[in-house]
Enzyme design. Structure first.
Site, PDB file in Angstrom:
ATOM      1  N   GLU A 280      -4.839  -5.835   8.864  1.00 21.21           N
ATOM      2  CA  GLU A 280      -4.327  -4.900   7.851  1.00 21.21           C
ATOM      3  C   GLU A 280      -5.422  -3.928   7.420  1.00 21.21           C
ATOM      4  OE1 GLU A 280      -1.154  -4.707   7.264  1.00 21.21           O
ATOM      5  OE2 GLU A 280      -0.899  -6.424   8.584  1.00 21.21           O
ATOM      6  N   TRP A 283      -5.524  -1.396  10.030  1.00 20.39           N
ATOM      7  CA  TRP A 283      -4.449  -0.400   9.860  1.00 20.39           C
ATOM      8  C   TRP A 283      -4.924   0.697   8.896  1.00 20.39           C
ATOM      9  CZ3 TRP A 283      -0.214   1.007  12.277  1.00 20.39           C
ATOM     10  CH2 TRP A 283       0.507   0.088  13.035  1.00 20.39           C
ATOM     11  N   TRP A 312      17.840  16.661   8.114  1.00 17.43           N
ATOM     12  CA  TRP A 312      18.021  15.685   7.032  1.00 17.43           C
ATOM     13  C   TRP A 312      19.108  16.170   6.081  1.00 17.43           C
ATOM     14  CZ3 TRP A 312      15.607  11.604   8.584  1.00 17.43           C
ATOM     15  CH2 TRP A 312      14.396  11.705   9.270  1.00 17.43           C
ATOM     16  N   ASN A 347       4.275  -4.829   0.530  1.00 22.69           N
ATOM     17  CA  ASN A 347       4.335  -4.091   1.797  1.00 22.69           C
ATOM     18  C   ASN A 347       5.682  -4.227   2.502  1.00 22.69           C
ATOM     19  OD1 ASN A 347       3.171  -2.574   4.066  1.00 22.69           O
ATOM     20  ND2 ASN A 347       3.356  -4.524   5.142  1.00 22.69           N
ATOM     21  N   TRP A 365      11.673  12.092   4.955  1.00 17.38           N
ATOM     22  CA  TRP A 365      10.652  11.105   4.599  1.00 17.38           C
ATOM     23  C   TRP A 365       9.624  11.672   3.608  1.00 17.38           C
ATOM     24  CZ3 TRP A 365       5.680  12.482   6.097  1.00 17.38           C
ATOM     25  CH2 TRP A 365       5.577  13.444   7.113  1.00 17.38           C
ATOM     26  N   TRP A 388       4.931   6.031   5.792  1.00 19.36           N
ATOM     27  CA  TRP A 388       6.203   6.761   5.785  1.00 19.36           C
ATOM     28  C   TRP A 388       6.569   7.254   7.184  1.00 19.36           C
ATOM     29  CZ3 TRP A 388      10.292   6.985   2.810  1.00 19.36           C
ATOM     30  CH2 TRP A 388      10.172   6.464   1.527  1.00 19.36           C
TER      31      TRP A 388
HETATM   32  C1  LIG Z   1       6.003   3.500   3.243  1.00 12.09           C
HETATM   33  C2  LIG Z   1       4.652   2.886   2.985  1.00 12.09           C
HETATM   34  C3  LIG Z   1       3.786   3.477   2.075  1.00 12.09           C
HETATM   35  C4  LIG Z   1       2.523   2.914   1.824  1.00 12.09           C
HETATM   36  N1  LIG Z   1       1.677   3.534   0.936  1.00 12.09           N
HETATM   37  C5  LIG Z   1       0.433   3.022   0.731  1.00 12.09           C
HETATM   38  C6  LIG Z   1      -0.476   3.660  -0.155  1.00 12.09           C
HETATM   39  O1  LIG Z   1      -0.196   4.709  -0.735  1.00 12.09           O
HETATM   40  N2  LIG Z   1      -1.693   3.070  -0.355  1.00 12.09           N
HETATM   41  C7  LIG Z   1      -2.054   1.912   0.289  1.00 12.09           C
HETATM   42  O2  LIG Z   1      -3.172   1.420   0.057  1.00 12.09           O
HETATM   43  N3  LIG Z   1      -1.221   1.311   1.146  1.00 12.09           N
HETATM   44  C8  LIG Z   1       0.009   1.816   1.388  1.00 12.09           C
HETATM   45  N4  LIG Z   1       0.858   1.182   2.255  1.00 12.09           N
HETATM   46  C9  LIG Z   1       0.368   0.004   3.001  1.00 12.09           C
HETATM   47  C10 LIG Z   1       0.625  -1.360   2.343  1.00 12.09           C
HETATM   48  O3  LIG Z   1       1.961  -1.458   1.938  1.00 12.09           O
HETATM   49  C11 LIG Z   1      -0.292  -1.638   1.145  1.00 12.09           C
HETATM   50  O4  LIG Z   1      -1.624  -1.362   1.499  1.00 12.09           O
HETATM   51  C12 LIG Z   1      -0.205  -3.111   0.731  1.00 12.09           C
HETATM   52  O5  LIG Z   1       1.098  -3.414   0.355  1.00 12.09           O
HETATM   53  C13 LIG Z   1      -1.162  -3.358  -0.407  1.00 12.09           C
HETATM   54  O6  LIG Z   1      -1.078  -4.681  -0.843  1.00 12.09           O
HETATM   55  P1  LIG Z   1      -2.307  -5.671  -0.684  1.00 12.09           P
HETATM   56  O7  LIG Z   1      -3.526  -5.034  -1.211  1.00 12.09           O
HETATM   57  O8  LIG Z   1      -1.893  -6.981  -1.273  1.00 12.09           O
HETATM   58  O9  LIG Z   1      -2.424  -5.755   0.898  1.00 12.09           O
HETATM   59  P2  LIG Z   1      -3.010  -6.873   1.860  1.00 12.09           P
HETATM   60  O10 LIG Z   1      -1.859  -7.394   2.652  1.00 12.09           O
HETATM   61  O11 LIG Z   1      -3.846  -7.861   1.167  1.00 12.09           O
HETATM   62  O12 LIG Z   1      -3.901  -6.008   2.867  1.00 12.09           O
HETATM   63  C14 LIG Z   1      -5.297  -5.736   2.612  1.00 12.09           C
HETATM   64  C15 LIG Z   1      -5.558  -4.265   2.590  1.00 12.09           C
HETATM   65  O13 LIG Z   1      -5.296  -3.679   3.856  1.00 12.09           O
HETATM   66  C16 LIG Z   1      -4.790  -2.359   3.684  1.00 12.09           C
HETATM   67  N5  LIG Z   1      -3.446  -2.290   4.268  1.00 12.09           N
HETATM   68  C17 LIG Z   1      -2.537  -3.284   4.319  1.00 12.09           C
HETATM   69  N6  LIG Z   1      -1.445  -2.884   4.994  1.00 12.09           N
HETATM   70  C18 LIG Z   1      -1.660  -1.597   5.344  1.00 12.09           C
HETATM   71  C19 LIG Z   1      -0.894  -0.628   6.048  1.00 12.09           C
HETATM   72  N7  LIG Z   1       0.310  -0.889   6.550  1.00 12.09           N
HETATM   73  N8  LIG Z   1      -1.413   0.607   6.194  1.00 12.09           N
HETATM   74  C20 LIG Z   1      -2.637   0.912   5.722  1.00 12.09           C
HETATM   75  N9  LIG Z   1      -3.404   0.027   5.056  1.00 12.09           N
HETATM   76  C21 LIG Z   1      -2.928  -1.209   4.873  1.00 12.09           C
HETATM   77  C22 LIG Z   1      -4.732  -2.091   2.182  1.00 12.09           C
HETATM   78  O14 LIG Z   1      -5.898  -1.401   1.807  1.00 12.09           O
HETATM   79  C23 LIG Z   1      -4.692  -3.490   1.614  1.00 12.09           C
HETATM   80  O15 LIG Z   1      -5.197  -3.589   0.306  1.00 12.09           O
HETATM   81  C24 LIG Z   1       2.130   1.730   2.517  1.00 12.09           C
HETATM   82  C25 LIG Z   1       3.025   1.136   3.418  1.00 12.09           C
HETATM   83  C26 LIG Z   1       4.258   1.707   3.650  1.00 12.09           C
HETATM   84  C27 LIG Z   1       5.187   1.048   4.630  1.00 12.09           C
END
Ligand SMILES: Cc1cc2nc3c(=O)[nH]c(=O)nc-3n(C[C@H](O)[C@H](O)[C@H](O)COP(=O)(O)OP(=O)(O)OC[C@H]3O[C@@H](n4cnc5c(N)ncnc54)[C@H](O)[C@@H]3O)c2cc1C
Length: 473
Positions: A280, A283, A312, A347, A365, A388
């Protein structure tokens, strides 16, 4: 006037693992200058970026904590209440004419930030100063992970493989806490103090020790079960570190270093919780690499160019129903209400709600991207845009046109007992058992909206929309 070395804090609001801070201290010692920290609030520009009020409050609270943390290093933090990026060149001009300044900061990748830095750089150089930038948002800076042919990866899995190979090769290095500086800085009290925020982020701790404790706790207690638990919004199974990573209150390198320390070798073994969590974080880096390589994304262009032609439907009533959590799809409504009430969304739910907006409601989107940004405490351009575009099948990662989430199936799978739905949709509290996922089967529930669209029908229309642009591409 004694020359000044300035550490300009932007989205690296921390003392630990801060290369700009460490370099500024070394530079100040070598050149016999004073060193100060600087933070400039720019609420007008934040509004232009649709930055959520909760994120603004979070930043202001974190800056106050940072002020105290810097005091322990004998470095005063000058916190300026500004308005927009436009005024900054003028501000730096005034300061550098009086003091002669060298500014250290972390690179930011977005468009207005790049333009701002170019202007500040010009002004400083005109006054014999300089702006020294460090590319430290990612463990592997954008552009540093490439194919054997030297190209940028457009797909996540090979990017991850290559990223991990680099990690094995070079390991993780974090900058430690700098030693306190021996200096006496004259008062800088002509500058306005930072205004307090609205307090909406109070549930999120902001001191360094609290943030590090969260990271440590996650890596010690939770990461082992991350793979099993991370998809269930009713379980507190993820790190919730995203707000801190988004403003740089903690760095990616600190996260990986802590993970390696606590999870021993398991981070390198496939499908362990530690390895999946590291994925993650990768990512996060992937989307930043993509953003830097394809700057048109900053202007909200789709990565798959032909999808710009999708027609859209953009129905405002449907958009409002989605925003407020009144679509008649319980998991979507619970998720949107979580976002509206807390400024954060799980997420799995971000994927479900994004898919629903685009593939069920046929709304652009970019409307969803902007709405998320305006509500999220962790709003981050690259991750939000990447998420997105992934959900909309307009982005990287060979998005199959048929990636269409069935919101009821997702609900049954990831909130099997309906615990999460009951938390945020009180109208459905009394619906027992599995019926909560689709209460309309029972003829509906008083006070809860009927479904705004039929998923099966909407799915067909989505396939037709994508087929149309594919045909014309
Ligand atoms: C439509 C959409 C919009 C999103 N918008 C954002 C946003 O504005 N800011 C944001 O930080 N994340 C975003 N995410 C990614 C992800 O949903 C969040 O990072 C995550 O839910 C944060 O929770 P956590 O810190 O407990 O994540 P954990 O599961 O603990 O993951 C650890 C860290 O990895 C990074 N991470 C995790 N998943 C992703 C991912 N898919 N893409 C990029 N980084 C990721 C984050 O920095 C996160 O804190 C988005 C995902 C989607 C599908």
């Amino acid at each position: 006037m004694q020359p000044l070395t300035i550490v300009w804090f932007r989205n690296d609001l921390r003392c630990l693992d801060n290369i700009a801070l460490c370099s500024a201290i070394d530079y100040a010692a070598a050149h016999n200058t004073a060193v100060i920290g600087l933070f400039i609030a720019t609420p007008d520009t934040w509004a232009q970026h649709h930055m959520a009020a909760i994120k603004q409050d979070f930043i202001r609270r974190r800056v106050r904590a940072l002020t105290t943390e810097l005091q322990a290093l004998n470095i005063p933090l000058l916190a300026v209440e500004g308005s927009s990026y436009q005024q900054l060149a003028h501000w730096f001009d005034g300061v550098s004419q009086r003091f002669g300044v060298t500014v250290f900061a972390q690179t930011e990748y977005e468009l207005r930030e790049q333009q701002r830095d170019a202007r500040v750089q010009q002004v400083l150089e005109a006054n014999a100063g300089q702006l020294i930038l460090f590319d430290s948002q990612c463990l592997m800076p954008p552009g540093s992970v490439r194919t054997l042919q030297g190209d940028i990866y457009k797909v996540f899995t090979p990017f991850k493989r290559s990223w991990l190979a680099k990690l094995h090769q070079q390991g993780v290095q974090c900058f430690g806490r700098p030693k306190a500086v021996a200096q006496q800085v004259q008062a800088l009290d002509e500058f306005a103090a930072l205004k307090p925020g609205d307090g909406s982020s109070a549930d999120w701790p902001v001191t360094e020790s609290e943030i590090l404790a969260m990271l440590r706790h996650f890596c010690q207690e939770k990461v082992a079960s991350y793979q099993q638990q991370r998809d269930f919004p009713a379980i507190d199974g993820t790190s919730r570190l995203s707000p801190y990573l988004a403003i740089g209150a903690v760095s990616a390198a600190q996260c990986v270093a802590r993970l390696q320390l606590e999870a021993k070798d398991s981070w390198a073994q496939e499908k362990t919780g530690a390895e999946v969590w590291l994925s993650e974080l990768i990512w996060r880096e992937f989307y930043k690499h993509i953003l830097v390589a394809y700057p048109e994304l900053i202007k909200h262009q789709p990565f798959q160019k032909e999808t710009a032609a999708i027609a859209w439907k953009n129905n405002p009533q449907l958009f409002n129903a989605w925003c407020s959590g009144h679509t008649g799809y319980p998991i979507v409504d619970a998720a949107m209400r979580q976002l509206n009430q807390t400024g954060w969304m799980h997420n799995r739910l971000r994927m479900i709600t994004a898919s629903f907006l685009v593939k069920d409601l046929h709304i652009d989107w970019r409307w969803g991207e902007r709405y998320f940004m305006s509500k999220l405490i962790d709003g981050d351009f690259a991750a939000n845009n990447g998420g997105w575009q992934w959900a909309a099948s307009t982005g990287t990662d060979a998005a199959p046109y048929f990636r269409i989430f069935n919101p009821v199936n997702q609900s049954e799978k990831f909130d099997p007992q309906g615990d999460f739905i009951r938390l945020y949709v009180p109208e459905l509290c009394k619906v027992s058992g599995k019926a909560i996922h689709w209460p309309h089967k029972l003829g509906g529930v008083k006070g809860y909206p009927q479904p705004v669209v039929d998923h099966a029908e909407a799915r067909k229309q989505t396939l037709a929309l994508f087929a149309e642009v594919k045909k014309n591409a």
